[in-house]
Design a protein around this motif. Sequence first.
Motif, PDB file in Angstrom:
ATOM      1  N   ASN A 139       0.602  -1.564  -0.013  1.00  0.00           N
ATOM      2  CA  ASN A 139      -0.032   0.312   0.009  1.00  0.00           C
ATOM      3  C   ASN A 139       0.672   1.571  -0.093  1.00  0.00           C
ATOM      4  O   ASN A 139       1.848   1.187  -0.036  1.00  0.00           O
ATOM      5  CB  ASN A 139      -1.243  -0.259   1.371  1.00  0.00           C
ATOM      6  CG  ASN A 139      -0.223  -0.243   3.032  1.00  0.00           C
ATOM      7  OD1 ASN A 139       0.696   0.267   2.284  1.00  0.00           O
ATOM      8  ND2 ASN A 139      -0.908  -0.932   3.629  1.00  0.00           N
ATOM      9  N   MET A 140      -0.117   2.050  -0.452  1.00  0.00           N
ATOM     10  CA  MET A 140       0.815   3.526   0.193  1.00  0.00           C
ATOM     11  C   MET A 140       1.375   3.634   1.553  1.00  0.00           C
ATOM     12  O   MET A 140       2.611   4.574   0.834  1.00  0.00           O
ATOM     13  CB  MET A 140      -0.135   4.569   0.432  1.00  0.00           C
ATOM     14  CG  MET A 140      -0.926   4.716  -1.480  1.00  0.00           C
ATOM     15  SD  MET A 140      -0.010   5.519  -3.219  1.00  0.00           S
ATOM     16  CE  MET A 140       0.939   6.673  -2.608  1.00  0.00           C
ATOM     17  N   ASP A 141       1.920   2.909   1.905  1.00  0.00           N
ATOM     18  CA  ASP A 141       2.648   3.176   3.527  1.00  0.00           C
ATOM     19  C   ASP A 141       4.247   3.338   2.958  1.00  0.00           C
ATOM     20  O   ASP A 141       4.644   3.444   3.798  1.00  0.00           O
ATOM     21  CB  ASP A 141       2.188   2.732   4.675  1.00  0.00           C
ATOM     22  CG  ASP A 141       0.711   2.635   5.070  1.00  0.00           C
ATOM     23  OD1 ASP A 141       0.546   3.810   4.913  1.00  0.00           O
ATOM     24  OD2 ASP A 141       0.342   1.812   5.641  1.00  0.00           O
ATOM     25  N   TYR A 142       4.145   2.914   2.104  1.00  0.00           N
ATOM     26  CA  TYR A 142       6.165   1.933   1.702  1.00  0.00           C
ATOM     27  C   TYR A 142       6.738   3.426   0.636  1.00  0.00           C
ATOM     28  O   TYR A 142       7.607   3.406   0.557  1.00  0.00           O
ATOM     29  CB  TYR A 142       5.577   0.727   0.867  1.00  0.00           C
ATOM     30  CG  TYR A 142       5.670  -0.546   1.907  1.00  0.00           C
ATOM     31  CD1 TYR A 142       6.642  -0.598   2.571  1.00  0.00           C
ATOM     32  CD2 TYR A 142       4.338  -0.981   1.760  1.00  0.00           C
ATOM     33  CE1 TYR A 142       6.737  -1.504   3.501  1.00  0.00           C
ATOM     34  CE2 TYR A 142       3.907  -2.202   2.860  1.00  0.00           C
ATOM     35  CZ  TYR A 142       5.851  -2.224   3.568  1.00  0.00           C
ATOM     36  OH  TYR A 142       5.260  -3.007   4.742  1.00  0.00           O
ATOM     37  N   TYR A 143       5.613   4.823   0.774  1.00  0.00           N
ATOM     38  CA  TYR A 143       6.551   5.779  -0.160  1.00  0.00           C
ATOM     39  C   TYR A 143       7.506   5.371   0.916  1.00  0.00           C
ATOM     40  O   TYR A 143       7.713   6.127   1.881  1.00  0.00           O
ATOM     41  CB  TYR A 143       4.832   6.457  -0.464  1.00  0.00           C
ATOM     42  CG  TYR A 143       5.562   7.809  -0.870  1.00  0.00           C
ATOM     43  CD1 TYR A 143       5.368   8.656  -2.746  1.00  0.00           C
ATOM     44  CD2 TYR A 143       6.187   8.556  -0.383  1.00  0.00           C
ATOM     45  CE1 TYR A 143       6.152   9.084  -3.441  1.00  0.00           C
ATOM     46  CE2 TYR A 143       7.102  10.135  -1.233  1.00  0.00           C
ATOM     47  CZ  TYR A 143       6.356  10.164  -2.140  1.00  0.00           C
ATOM     48  OH  TYR A 143       7.104  11.567  -3.116  1.00  0.00           O
ATOM     49  N   GLY A 144       9.073   5.702  -0.148  1.00  0.00           N
ATOM     50  CA  GLY A 144      10.319   6.532   1.034  1.00  0.00           C
ATOM     51  C   GLY A 144      10.993   5.610   1.369  1.00  0.00           C
ATOM     52  O   GLY A 144      11.794   5.625   1.912  1.00  0.00           O
ATOM     53  N   HIS A 145      10.284   4.411   1.806  1.00  0.00           N
ATOM     54  CA  HIS A 145      10.672   2.714   2.133  1.00  0.00           C
ATOM     55  C   HIS A 145      11.873   2.514   0.724  1.00  0.00           C
ATOM     56  O   HIS A 145      12.178   3.179   0.023  1.00  0.00           O
ATOM     57  CB  HIS A 145       9.910   1.469   1.705  1.00  0.00           C
ATOM     58  CG  HIS A 145       9.788   0.413   2.135  1.00  0.00           C
ATOM     59  ND1 HIS A 145      10.384   0.322   3.985  1.00  0.00           N
ATOM     60  CD2 HIS A 145      10.136  -0.887   1.401  1.00  0.00           C
ATOM     61  CE1 HIS A 145      11.503  -0.633   4.221  1.00  0.00           C
ATOM     62  NE2 HIS A 145      11.330  -1.346   2.752  1.00  0.00           N
TER      63      HIS A 145
END
Length: 196
Positions: A139-145
Motif C-alpha cells: 500500500n501507499m505506506d511504503y512510499y519512500g521505503h
Amino acid sequence: MFTPVHADFFNAPTLELSRNLLGQILVHELPEGVVAGRIVETEAYMGAEDRAAHSFGNRRTKRTEIMFGKPGLVYTYQMHTHTLVNVVAGPEETPRAILIRAVEPVEGIELMRERRGKHMPMKQWTSGPGKLTKAMAINMDYYGHYFTEKPLYIAQGNPVESVSVGPRIGIGNSLDAVHYPYRFWESENPFVSKFR
C-alpha cells in the motif's frame, strides 16, 4: 529464506536496471506470513525527457518528490483504486522510476488467493501492476521505503533467459513516448500483463 539484494544492484542505468529486475523476487513479510513473486515484467520511465513519466520536465510535486531520491527507493502512487509500486532509478536528482508491472507468485500462495478471490485463476492474480499490489498487500505506506530493507524488499533471484522488449502500456496521451521500447518482460511467461 530470501536475501535482499545489495544496494549496489540499483546503481545501474535505468533501462539496464529495468531488465535486471526481471527474475528478482519481490518479497513482502506480513504478520500472517511471507508473500513473494518473481518479477516478470517492468516498465522504465525516463524522467525529465519522457512525456509518460510523472516527472516529465523535472516536475517536482509532493507525489514525485521521492523520484529525485537515491536509486532503490520505493515510489508508490494511486491510480483509480489501485496502488502501483515502482523502483526509483537513476542518479539522485534524476527523477526516473521503474514500474513493477507483473510478478509470478512463488510464496504465500494461499494468502494471495484470499486477497484476489478464490474463484479467480492464479494467472490473473498478479498479471498487472494494480493486481500484484492487491495480492501482496502493498500500500501507499511504503512510499519512500528502501527496497533493501524489510518488510518490503527485492531479493536475489535468477536472471531471465529470454527477455522481450516493446512499448509501454496505458500511456496513450504521451505523444511519441507511446512508442519508446521501455517495457521488458520474460518471453512467454503467463503472468505477464495482457497488452490491449
